[in-house]
Motif scaffolding. Sequence first.
Motif, PDB file in Angstrom:
ATOM      1  N   ALA A 122       0.804  -1.218   0.000  1.00 38.53           N
ATOM      2  CA  ALA A 122       0.000   0.000   0.000  1.00 38.53           C
ATOM      3  C   ALA A 122       0.838   1.269   0.000  1.00 38.53           C
ATOM      4  CB  ALA A 122      -0.924   0.009   1.219  1.00 38.53           C
ATOM      5  N   ASP A 123       2.178   1.148   0.013  1.00 41.66           N
ATOM      6  CA  ASP A 123       3.070   2.306   0.100  1.00 41.66           C
ATOM      7  C   ASP A 123       2.719   3.170   1.311  1.00 41.66           C
ATOM      8  OD1 ASP A 123       4.680   1.788  -2.168  1.00 41.66           O
ATOM      9  OD2 ASP A 123       3.093   2.526  -3.470  1.00 41.66           O
ATOM     10  N   ASN A 124       2.546   2.529   2.467  1.00 39.27           N
ATOM     11  CA  ASN A 124       2.161   3.247   3.669  1.00 39.27           C
ATOM     12  C   ASN A 124       3.343   3.311   4.636  1.00 39.27           C
ATOM     13  OD1 ASN A 124       1.074   3.661   6.453  1.00 39.27           O
ATOM     14  ND2 ASN A 124      -0.856   3.790   5.342  1.00 39.27           N
ATOM     15  N   PRO A 125       3.928   4.495   4.857  1.00 35.71           N
ATOM     16  CA  PRO A 125       5.133   4.587   5.694  1.00 35.71           C
ATOM     17  C   PRO A 125       4.877   4.342   7.171  1.00 35.71           C
ATOM     18  CG  PRO A 125       4.373   6.783   5.067  1.00 35.71           C
ATOM     19  CD  PRO A 125       3.523   5.805   4.305  1.00 35.71           C
ATOM     20  N   TYR A 126       3.651   4.600   7.654  1.00 33.58           N
ATOM     21  CA  TYR A 126       3.350   4.377   9.068  1.00 33.58           C
ATOM     22  C   TYR A 126       3.318   2.896   9.380  1.00 33.58           C
ATOM     23  CZ  TYR A 126       1.850   9.238   8.689  1.00 33.58           C
ATOM     24  OH  TYR A 126       1.807  10.578   8.447  1.00 33.58           O
ATOM     25  N   TRP A 127       2.760   2.104   8.504  1.00 29.45           N
ATOM     26  CA  TRP A 127       2.704   0.668   8.739  1.00 29.45           C
ATOM     27  C   TRP A 127       4.112   0.057   8.696  1.00 29.45           C
ATOM     28  CZ3 TRP A 127      -1.747  -0.377   4.706  1.00 29.45           C
ATOM     29  CH2 TRP A 127      -2.885   0.366   5.091  1.00 29.45           C
ATOM     30  N   LEU A 128       4.969   0.616   7.823  1.00 31.27           N
ATOM     31  CA  LEU A 128       6.350   0.129   7.780  1.00 31.27           C
ATOM     32  C   LEU A 128       7.074   0.478   9.084  1.00 31.27           C
ATOM     33  CD1 LEU A 128       8.531  -1.264   6.121  1.00 31.27           C
ATOM     34  CD2 LEU A 128       9.175   0.980   5.210  1.00 31.27           C
ATOM     35  N   TRP A 129       6.827   1.683   9.614  1.00 24.13           N
ATOM     36  CA  TRP A 129       7.395   2.046  10.918  1.00 24.13           C
ATOM     37  C   TRP A 129       6.981   1.032  11.977  1.00 24.13           C
ATOM     38  CZ3 TRP A 129       4.454   3.015  15.265  1.00 24.13           C
ATOM     39  CH2 TRP A 129       5.144   3.431  16.400  1.00 24.13           C
ATOM     40  N   TYR A 130       5.713   0.653  11.955  1.00 26.36           N
ATOM     41  CA  TYR A 130       5.207  -0.335  12.915  1.00 26.36           C
ATOM     42  C   TYR A 130       6.038  -1.616  12.830  1.00 26.36           C
ATOM     43  CZ  TYR A 130       1.771  -3.304  15.315  1.00 26.36           C
ATOM     44  OH  TYR A 130       1.138  -4.155  16.183  1.00 26.36           O
ATOM     45  N   ALA A 131       6.215  -2.115  11.623  1.00 29.05           N
ATOM     46  CA  ALA A 131       6.963  -3.367  11.458  1.00 29.05           C
ATOM     47  C   ALA A 131       8.388  -3.219  11.971  1.00 29.05           C
ATOM     48  CB  ALA A 131       6.954  -3.783   9.996  1.00 29.05           C
ATOM     49  N   GLU A 132       9.008  -2.067  11.724  1.00 26.57           N
ATOM     50  CA  GLU A 132      10.401  -1.868  12.120  1.00 26.57           C
ATOM     51  C   GLU A 132      10.593  -1.862  13.631  1.00 26.57           C
ATOM     52  OE1 GLU A 132      11.861   0.794   8.261  1.00 26.57           O
ATOM     53  OE2 GLU A 132      11.456   1.766  10.195  1.00 26.57           O
ATOM     54  N   GLN A 133       9.559  -1.579  14.381  1.00 27.36           N
ATOM     55  CA  GLN A 133       9.671  -1.591  15.843  1.00 27.36           C
ATOM     56  C   GLN A 133       9.882  -2.997  16.393  1.00 27.36           C
ATOM     57  OE1 GLN A 133       9.892   1.632  16.925  1.00 27.36           O
ATOM     58  NE2 GLN A 133       9.588   1.766  14.703  1.00 27.36           N
ATOM     59  N   HIS A 134       9.778  -4.009  15.525  1.00 26.31           N
ATOM     60  CA  HIS A 134       9.886  -5.397  15.963  1.00 26.31           C
ATOM     61  C   HIS A 134      11.086  -6.114  15.337  1.00 26.31           C
ATOM     62  CE1 HIS A 134       5.696  -4.116  16.454  1.00 26.31           C
ATOM     63  NE2 HIS A 134       5.675  -4.920  17.499  1.00 26.31           N
ATOM     64  N   GLY A 135      12.033  -5.336  14.816  1.00 30.84           N
ATOM     65  CA  GLY A 135      13.221  -5.937  14.227  1.00 30.84           C
ATOM     66  C   GLY A 135      12.968  -6.407  12.801  1.00 30.84           C
TER      67      GLY A 135
ATOM     68  N   ASP B  76       3.678  10.419  14.631  1.00 25.17           N
ATOM     69  CA  ASP B  76       3.504  11.533  15.557  1.00 25.17           C
ATOM     70  C   ASP B  76       2.490  12.556  15.085  1.00 25.17           C
ATOM     71  OD1 ASP B  76       5.082  12.366  13.483  1.00 25.17           O
ATOM     72  OD2 ASP B  76       6.785  12.961  14.715  1.00 25.17           O
ATOM     73  N   ASN B  77       2.108  12.521  13.805  1.00 26.11           N
ATOM     74  CA  ASN B  77       1.088  13.445  13.314  1.00 26.11           C
ATOM     75  C   ASN B  77      -0.276  12.782  13.158  1.00 26.11           C
ATOM     76  OD1 ASN B  77       1.955  11.855  11.175  1.00 26.11           O
ATOM     77  ND2 ASN B  77       1.494  13.429   9.642  1.00 26.11           N
ATOM     78  N   LEU B  78      -0.404  11.555  13.638  1.00 29.28           N
ATOM     79  CA  LEU B  78      -1.681  10.843  13.558  1.00 29.28           C
ATOM     80  C   LEU B  78      -2.418  10.952  14.886  1.00 29.28           C
ATOM     81  CD1 LEU B  78      -0.678   7.488  11.800  1.00 29.28           C
ATOM     82  CD2 LEU B  78      -1.561   9.579  10.736  1.00 29.28           C
ATOM     83  N   PRO B  79      -3.759  10.925  14.869  1.00 35.74           N
ATOM     84  CA  PRO B  79      -4.494  10.803  16.143  1.00 35.74           C
ATOM     85  C   PRO B  79      -4.146   9.480  16.801  1.00 35.74           C
ATOM     86  CG  PRO B  79      -5.961  10.477  14.264  1.00 35.74           C
ATOM     87  CD  PRO B  79      -4.659  10.949  13.699  1.00 35.74           C
ATOM     88  N   THR B  80      -4.193   9.447  18.121  1.00 32.37           N
ATOM     89  CA  THR B  80      -3.821   8.218  18.824  1.00 32.37           C
ATOM     90  C   THR B  80      -4.943   7.204  18.867  1.00 32.37           C
ATOM     91  OG1 THR B  80      -4.475   9.145  20.961  1.00 32.37           O
ATOM     92  CG2 THR B  80      -2.185   9.458  20.280  1.00 32.37           C
ATOM     93  N   SER B  81      -6.153   7.601  18.484  1.00 34.25           N
ATOM     94  CA  SER B  81      -7.311   6.708  18.577  1.00 34.25           C
ATOM     95  C   SER B  81      -8.055   6.702  17.256  1.00 34.25           C
ATOM     96  CB  SER B  81      -8.239   7.153  19.713  1.00 34.25           C
ATOM     97  OG  SER B  81      -7.526   7.186  20.939  1.00 34.25           O
ATOM     98  N   ALA B  82      -8.819   5.636  17.028  1.00 29.76           N
ATOM     99  CA  ALA B  82      -9.520   5.501  15.753  1.00 29.76           C
ATOM    100  C   ALA B  82     -10.787   4.679  15.938  1.00 29.76           C
ATOM    101  CB  ALA B  82      -8.622   4.829  14.711  1.00 29.76           C
ATOM    102  N   VAL B  83     -11.724   4.891  15.020  1.00 30.16           N
ATOM    103  CA  VAL B  83     -12.943   4.094  14.974  1.00 30.16           C
ATOM    104  C   VAL B  83     -13.001   3.374  13.636  1.00 30.16           C
ATOM    105  CG1 VAL B  83     -14.373   5.971  14.050  1.00 30.16           C
ATOM    106  CG2 VAL B  83     -15.443   4.100  15.321  1.00 30.16           C
TER     107      VAL B  83
ATOM    108  N   LEU C   5       0.422   5.858  20.590  1.00 34.90           N
ATOM    109  CA  LEU C   5       0.605   4.827  19.570  1.00 34.90           C
ATOM    110  C   LEU C   5       2.038   4.321  19.511  1.00 34.90           C
ATOM    111  CD1 LEU C   5      -1.354   6.086  16.393  1.00 34.90           C
ATOM    112  CD2 LEU C   5      -1.948   4.173  17.888  1.00 34.90           C
ATOM    113  N   PHE C   6       2.959   5.008  20.206  1.00 36.84           N
ATOM    114  CA  PHE C   6       4.377   4.735  20.004  1.00 36.84           C
ATOM    115  C   PHE C   6       4.847   3.448  20.668  1.00 36.84           C
ATOM    116  CE2 PHE C   6       4.282   9.040  18.586  1.00 36.84           C
ATOM    117  CZ  PHE C   6       5.318   9.144  17.683  1.00 36.84           C
ATOM    118  N   ASP C   7       4.296   3.125  21.817  1.00 33.08           N
ATOM    119  CA  ASP C   7       4.808   1.965  22.554  1.00 33.08           C
ATOM    120  C   ASP C   7       3.708   1.456  23.471  1.00 33.08           C
ATOM    121  OD1 ASP C   7       6.149   0.098  24.119  1.00 33.08           O
ATOM    122  OD2 ASP C   7       7.984   1.286  24.214  1.00 33.08           O
ATOM    123  N   GLY C   8       3.255   0.236  23.214  1.00 36.11           N
ATOM    124  CA  GLY C   8       2.206  -0.346  24.029  1.00 36.11           C
ATOM    125  C   GLY C   8       2.579  -0.445  25.490  1.00 36.11           C
TER     126      GLY C   8
END
Length: 776
Positions: A446-459, A484-491, A504-507
């Motif tokens: 999907a060319d989504n940089p936020y989702w890639l950031w998510y994956a990178e947090q896990h090695g 950091d520019n996204l809302p922390t919550s979603a529906v 959203l940064f760290d559970g």
Amino acid sequence: MRCCIVALLTVGCLWIAMSASAWELQDRPAATGEWGFRPDDGDVTVLNPPSFTWRPENDGVAYDLEVATELSFTEPVYAIEKTPWSAHCPDVSLPPGAYYWRYRAWDDTNTPSIWSTARQFEVPEEAAHFPKPSHEELLQRIPTEHPRLFFRPDDVAHLQALAAGPLESQWQRLLDQADALIDNPPDTTEPPKYPEDVEHKSEEWRRIWWGNRRHAISVADGAATLAFVYRLSGDERYGEAARDLMMAFCEWDPKGSTNYRYNDEAAMPLLYYPTRAYTWAYDIFTPEERERIQAVMAIRGEDCYNHLHGRRHLWRPFASHSNRAWHWLGEVATVFHDEIDDASTWLDFSMHVFYTCYPVWGGADGGWHEGQAYWVSYLRRFMYWDMVMQSIYDVNVFDRPFFKRTGDFGLYTCPPHTQTGAFGDQAVLSNSQRIAQFMQLLAIAADNPYWLWYAEQHGDVSPGGYFGFLSAAQGRDLQSKTPDNLPTSAVFRDVGVAALNSTLFDGRENVQVHFKSSPYGTQSHGYNANNAFLINLRGERALIRSGRRDIHGSPHHREWMWETKSDNAILVNGEGQFPHTHQALGEITHFYTSDTLDVVAGEAGDSYRPLDRWGRRILFFKPDVVLIHDVLRAPEPSTYQWLLHGEAPFEWDERSVVWEMDHGRLDIHFLTPTTLTFSQTDTFDTPPHEWAFTLDEWHFTAATSHPEQFMEFITFIRVDNADATARLEEGDGGTLVRLTMPAETAHITLSEHSFHVEMGTLEETFDDNAVCMVSE
């Protein structure tokens, strides 16, 4: 003159005869469990063209569809005649505007029905363009030579260059895997059938049921891996080893222990793995061996198609397993479309499923009704089909809104380093590490940089095997981006799920509230009660959905987990919602998010037999205060039981309850009603099988004492002894809650049909008569 009159009379008689012979359609409204007429009357579509779905007729063998800008249908803008399917997606987009559509059916005597009711819909300017290529066009896009899955014959040289260059390390791992299969080939004996006296769903039954699936995969996926390595290396040792496994597989009875109806979990892998092995190692097989494989795959493909089509999947697409079976059938059809007589029909059917009723568990928001565990499980499998669609059919499925947004479902429901997957079957076993690889696949597609950031947090979570190699070979250059520019919550209103997070940064630093009130009901693997909530502290479970599946459909699964009593919800006269059904309908009516406050509200009255309404409002004052307001109205005086569940016991005094574990503490204060009876137990009405596991969970009840037709609960929850107090006061038009916190004071006015929040510069009214979905 007389001849003209005779001619006119003749034409008139013919018209009367034709009108008289036209038969009635079953044009009644869709029932629960049916996909329904789409677009429904008044719909505004998110796709252009929209897909059209109508009720299949028992006597219908073909259908006509017309789309027009006028009710007269004198000049249709789109029409198709005698399609065999009760669903259709045009191969051209429509100009934005308002339209009508109708259909009719033909029976086996070539007699048409009357036309259906005309339904109006609108195609807005912003609708995503996603026409379905015609069946003929799709067939033309399939290579005439093999291979025909995931890559084309003219892609082989490029893949070989990658294997010798930038993907050398991944290629070496594949070679090692293939060498291990040659040195220690899998057992190719046919999987056993169940003994005649085996107890259904018993430990012995489960061992054979799931064991046969694993056995089938070891043989068939082994053949596919060897075939892939052969195709790129040209080393006949791998091709011959793949052929040996394939020919051994062909000795298994396709109507035996791995038959689709006998054990679909064992049958489904035997659709796609042998198909991949066949097309990748095509030239290693003799003509006689190909004919043998084709004969076996014809039986297996027919069994799958008959199951899906026989159950009218295009109209009733909610069977869980069927939602992966159709694209496995699509792989078979793609490879054998010109080698098995019916395979072209299977391809047409599979494409109709994709374009008209997939995904069945989510809409444009990207949510997944069955929950996080099944979201990953099913959509990760779907990524194989995504690769087929792109490489073979030149279709990018990520042009559709659902796929563009669905990674947010993982990001918000399970921020990095969260150890639980929230609602849905088996979600207790899920966590952010388990979904990180899938998030990476989604990010690249999907060319989504936020989702890639998510994956990178896990090695390094890159997949292995031939799929990992092919994914890496896509070679997309994507840079990650922090959220950091996204809302922390979603529906995810399409599935009735809200995820409220303090970060959203760290559970491990997050306080999280989950809420569910689903228009899908409590069906399938998303069976949790509507208006239920969960709280997670620092990535760990606090207020939980209780129980754990030992085996699907077991007594514990059916009689505890499918029931409202297992959720943080409310019972009425000791009774819960309609269990495990699409009839228990809920809805998220309000959602608001900002840096300091999240609000979500839902309505679940229709989920109960003895209840007119249940509105639940949750206000999350970030990061450590939660206020819950429940409004219930029954047709007659009733008692109400307010439920909580946790993995540690609850302690209480007259009106306050404390729950505490190493990862946090919750103080729960019942502001109203003032007279409640508290109780708890650590037992289950129906526990899991003894051979599965034991659970240490506590189930708390706050019960009203006297039957009331109207009941209101106001509950105040503090996290880790937060410096906050709540006081009730009489206010204009309702009950005023004065919430005092270190930074500011909030005034919340609560009434039956609305609630109003004032805090700092915020002043917002949430009215039950107006759906509100906003963010600051």
